[in-house]
Design a protein around this motif. Structure first.
Motif, PDB file in Angstrom:
ATOM      1  N   ASP A  86       0.892  -1.201   0.027  1.00 58.45           N
ATOM      2  CA  ASP A  86      -0.163  -0.082   0.033  1.00 58.45           C
ATOM      3  C   ASP A  86       1.044   1.192   0.018  1.00 58.45           C
ATOM      4  O   ASP A  86       1.404   1.653   0.991  1.00 58.45           O
ATOM      5  N   ASP A  87       1.215   1.600  -1.197  1.00 58.89           N
ATOM      6  CA  ASP A  87       1.900   2.834  -1.152  1.00 58.89           C
ATOM      7  C   ASP A  87       1.818   4.068  -0.539  1.00 58.89           C
ATOM      8  O   ASP A  87       2.407   4.878  -0.357  1.00 58.89           O
ATOM      9  N   ALA A  88       0.479   4.232  -0.599  1.00 62.31           N
ATOM     10  CA  ALA A  88      -0.070   5.729  -0.137  1.00 62.31           C
ATOM     11  C   ALA A  88       0.177   5.427   1.667  1.00 62.31           C
ATOM     12  O   ALA A  88       0.498   6.551   2.144  1.00 62.31           O
ATOM     13  N   LYS A  89       0.058   4.206   2.100  1.00 57.73           N
ATOM     14  CA  LYS A  89       0.226   3.980   3.576  1.00 57.73           C
ATOM     15  C   LYS A  89       1.446   3.718   3.746  1.00 57.73           C
ATOM     16  O   LYS A  89       2.077   3.442   5.134  1.00 57.73           O
ATOM     17  N   LYS A  90       2.433   3.748   2.860  1.00 59.89           N
ATOM     18  CA  LYS A  90       3.973   3.391   2.970  1.00 59.89           C
ATOM     19  C   LYS A  90       4.057   1.920   3.910  1.00 59.89           C
ATOM     20  O   LYS A  90       4.992   2.054   4.777  1.00 59.89           O
ATOM     21  N   THR A  91       3.432   0.966   3.537  1.00 58.89           N
ATOM     22  CA  THR A  91       3.271  -0.255   4.173  1.00 58.89           C
ATOM     23  C   THR A  91       3.641  -1.451   3.131  1.00 58.89           C
ATOM     24  O   THR A  91       2.864  -1.444   2.193  1.00 58.89           O
ATOM     25  N   ALA A  92       4.165  -2.473   3.593  1.00 59.12           N
ATOM     26  CA  ALA A  92       4.245  -3.626   2.706  1.00 59.12           C
ATOM     27  C   ALA A  92       3.867  -4.829   3.671  1.00 59.12           C
ATOM     28  O   ALA A  92       4.071  -4.672   5.080  1.00 59.12           O
ATOM     29  N   TYR A  93       3.239  -5.737   3.153  1.00 60.72           N
ATOM     30  CA  TYR A  93       2.581  -6.959   4.081  1.00 60.72           C
ATOM     31  C   TYR A  93       2.886  -8.313   3.414  1.00 60.72           C
ATOM     32  O   TYR A  93       3.357  -8.345   2.522  1.00 60.72           O
ATOM     33  N   LEU A  94       2.996  -9.141   4.475  1.00 55.73           N
ATOM     34  CA  LEU A  94       3.095 -10.543   4.039  1.00 55.73           C
ATOM     35  C   LEU A  94       2.134 -11.342   4.945  1.00 55.73           C
ATOM     36  O   LEU A  94       2.175 -11.545   6.083  1.00 55.73           O
ATOM     37  N   GLU A  95       0.994 -11.976   4.140  1.00 50.40           N
ATOM     38  CA  GLU A  95       0.109 -12.800   4.977  1.00 50.40           C
ATOM     39  C   GLU A  95       0.569 -14.255   4.712  1.00 50.40           C
ATOM     40  O   GLU A  95       0.681 -14.569   3.506  1.00 50.40           O
ATOM     41  N   MET A  96       0.853 -14.803   5.581  1.00 45.81           N
ATOM     42  CA  MET A  96       1.109 -16.208   5.913  1.00 45.81           C
ATOM     43  C   MET A  96       0.129 -17.118   6.398  1.00 45.81           C
ATOM     44  O   MET A  96      -0.342 -16.970   7.229  1.00 45.81           O
ATOM     45  N   THR A  97      -0.248 -18.465   5.497  1.00 46.42           N
ATOM     46  CA  THR A  97      -1.081 -19.316   6.010  1.00 46.42           C
ATOM     47  C   THR A  97      -0.811 -20.552   5.741  1.00 46.42           C
ATOM     48  O   THR A  97       0.292 -20.672   5.338  1.00 46.42           O
ATOM     49  N   LYS A  98      -1.368 -21.681   6.557  1.00 46.65           N
ATOM     50  CA  LYS A  98      -0.850 -22.975   6.428  1.00 46.65           C
ATOM     51  C   LYS A  98       0.481 -22.905   6.950  1.00 46.65           C
ATOM     52  O   LYS A  98       1.212 -23.739   6.165  1.00 46.65           O
ATOM     53  N   LEU A  99       0.764 -22.362   7.947  1.00 45.94           N
ATOM     54  CA  LEU A  99       2.050 -22.277   8.344  1.00 45.94           C
ATOM     55  C   LEU A  99       2.795 -23.572   9.112  1.00 45.94           C
ATOM     56  O   LEU A  99       2.030 -24.340   9.671  1.00 45.94           O
ATOM     57  N   LYS A 100       3.995 -23.750   8.697  1.00 47.59           N
ATOM     58  CA  LYS A 100       4.823 -24.958   9.079  1.00 47.59           C
ATOM     59  C   LYS A 100       5.963 -24.771   9.764  1.00 47.59           C
ATOM     60  O   LYS A 100       6.413 -23.691   9.961  1.00 47.59           O
ATOM     61  N   SER A 101       6.325 -25.782  10.507  1.00 50.14           N
ATOM     62  CA  SER A 101       7.375 -25.509  11.468  1.00 50.14           C
ATOM     63  C   SER A 101       8.686 -25.019  10.999  1.00 50.14           C
ATOM     64  O   SER A 101       9.386 -24.266  11.030  1.00 50.14           O
ATOM     65  N   GLU A 102       8.875 -25.407   9.392  1.00 54.90           N
ATOM     66  CA  GLU A 102       9.934 -24.997   8.577  1.00 54.90           C
ATOM     67  C   GLU A 102       9.934 -23.509   8.253  1.00 54.90           C
ATOM     68  O   GLU A 102      10.834 -22.768   7.857  1.00 54.90           O
ATOM     69  N   ASP A 103       8.658 -22.854   8.580  1.00 54.13           N
ATOM     70  CA  ASP A 103       8.640 -21.654   8.383  1.00 54.13           C
ATOM     71  C   ASP A 103       8.959 -20.594   9.422  1.00 54.13           C
ATOM     72  O   ASP A 103       9.327 -19.377   9.313  1.00 54.13           O
ATOM     73  N   THR A 104       9.738 -21.160  10.562  1.00 57.29           N
ATOM     74  CA  THR A 104      10.249 -20.540  11.900  1.00 57.29           C
ATOM     75  C   THR A 104      11.474 -19.749  11.420  1.00 57.29           C
ATOM     76  O   THR A 104      12.325 -20.452  10.868  1.00 57.29           O
ATOM     77  N   ALA A 105      11.478 -18.533  11.473  1.00 58.59           N
ATOM     78  CA  ALA A 105      12.363 -17.802  11.257  1.00 58.59           C
ATOM     79  C   ALA A 105      12.379 -16.271  11.607  1.00 58.59           C
ATOM     80  O   ALA A 105      11.420 -16.082  12.023  1.00 58.59           O
ATOM     81  N   VAL A 106      13.395 -15.499  11.550  1.00 55.73           N
ATOM     82  CA  VAL A 106      13.363 -14.237  11.565  1.00 55.73           C
ATOM     83  C   VAL A 106      13.031 -13.482  10.218  1.00 55.73           C
ATOM     84  O   VAL A 106      13.665 -13.908   9.184  1.00 55.73           O
ATOM     85  N   TYR A 107      11.986 -12.782  10.085  1.00 57.42           N
ATOM     86  CA  TYR A 107      11.732 -12.220   8.978  1.00 57.42           C
ATOM     87  C   TYR A 107      11.878 -10.804   8.586  1.00 57.42           C
ATOM     88  O   TYR A 107      11.748 -10.113   9.690  1.00 57.42           O
ATOM     89  N   TYR A 108      12.416 -10.603   7.719  1.00 59.35           N
ATOM     90  CA  TYR A 108      13.094  -9.167   7.249  1.00 59.35           C
ATOM     91  C   TYR A 108      12.148  -8.469   6.217  1.00 59.35           C
ATOM     92  O   TYR A 108      11.994  -9.048   5.104  1.00 59.35           O
ATOM     93  N   CYS A 109      12.066  -7.377   6.112  1.00 61.32           N
ATOM     94  CA  CYS A 109      11.428  -6.399   5.088  1.00 61.32           C
ATOM     95  C   CYS A 109      12.683  -5.854   4.359  1.00 61.32           C
ATOM     96  O   CYS A 109      13.737  -5.471   5.098  1.00 61.32           O
ATOM     97  N   ALA A 110      12.672  -5.545   3.161  1.00 60.06           N
ATOM     98  CA  ALA A 110      13.567  -4.939   2.326  1.00 60.06           C
ATOM     99  C   ALA A 110      13.011  -4.116   1.191  1.00 60.06           C
ATOM    100  O   ALA A 110      12.002  -4.713   0.410  1.00 60.06           O
ATOM    101  N   LEU A 111      13.830  -3.255   0.475  1.00 58.85           N
ATOM    102  CA  LEU A 111      13.457  -2.461  -0.643  1.00 58.85           C
ATOM    103  C   LEU A 111      14.669  -2.612  -1.530  1.00 58.85           C
ATOM    104  O   LEU A 111      15.794  -2.538  -1.251  1.00 58.85           O
ATOM    105  N   ALA A 112      14.128  -2.639  -2.916  1.00 63.04           N
ATOM    106  CA  ALA A 112      15.105  -2.571  -3.939  1.00 63.04           C
ATOM    107  C   ALA A 112      14.826  -1.607  -4.968  1.00 63.04           C
ATOM    108  O   ALA A 112      13.634  -1.509  -5.524  1.00 63.04           O
ATOM    109  N   GLU A 113      15.875  -0.820  -5.486  1.00 59.12           N
ATOM    110  CA  GLU A 113      15.638  -0.040  -6.712  1.00 59.12           C
ATOM    111  C   GLU A 113      15.741  -0.836  -8.076  1.00 59.12           C
ATOM    112  O   GLU A 113      16.503  -1.914  -8.159  1.00 59.12           O
TER     113      GLU A 113
END
Length: 127
Positions: free
Chosen positions: A72-99
């Motif tokens: 949502d560029d107007a709100k300057k926010t990015a999202y990640l919706e995660m469903t059907k989560l597994k134990s293998e998804d356990t981690a530190v999650y980082y947001c990042a920007l690229a030009e």
């Protein structure tokens, strides 16, 4: 001063859902691709998903069909919706920007393409 602040992490049961948010300041977000990476203990940081300025997306094969990235560029926010989560998804999650990055379905993400990073939020999937 570019700042990215992740939120929404926590403990969730296998099969559950979680929504991560990335609040972005110091840039005009519509000039960047936004991405999510994750790093589990003892593992390399890996790309999870990214979304281009035009809305095109990439997902790692391990999360395709389960995770959804959005922006949502107007709100300057990015999202990640995660469903059907597994134990293998356990981690530190980082947001990042690229030009100058186009998030193609078949193109793996590279850390070197992303110039701005948040501090991460912990996601733990456990029963």
């Amino acid at each position: 001063q570019v700042q990215l602040v992740e939120s929404g992490g926590g403990l969730v049961q296998p099969g559950g859902s979680l929504r991560l948010s990335c609040a972005i300041s110091g840039v005009t977000l519509d000039q960047y691709a936004a991405g999510w990476f994750r790093q589990a203990p003892g593992k390399e940081r890996e790309g999870v998903s990214c979304v281009s300025r035009d809305g095109s997306t990439h997902y790692a094969s391990s999360v395709k069909g389960r995770f959804t990235i959005s922006r949502d560029d107007a709100k300057k926010t990015a999202y990640l919706e995660m469903t059907k989560l597994k134990s293998e998804d356990t981690a530190v999650y980082y947001c990042a920007l690229a030009e100058m990055l186009f998030c193609e379905d078949a193109s793996p993400m590279s850390r070197g393409d992303f110039g701005f990073w948040g501090q991460g939020t912990q996601v733990t999937v456990s029963s």
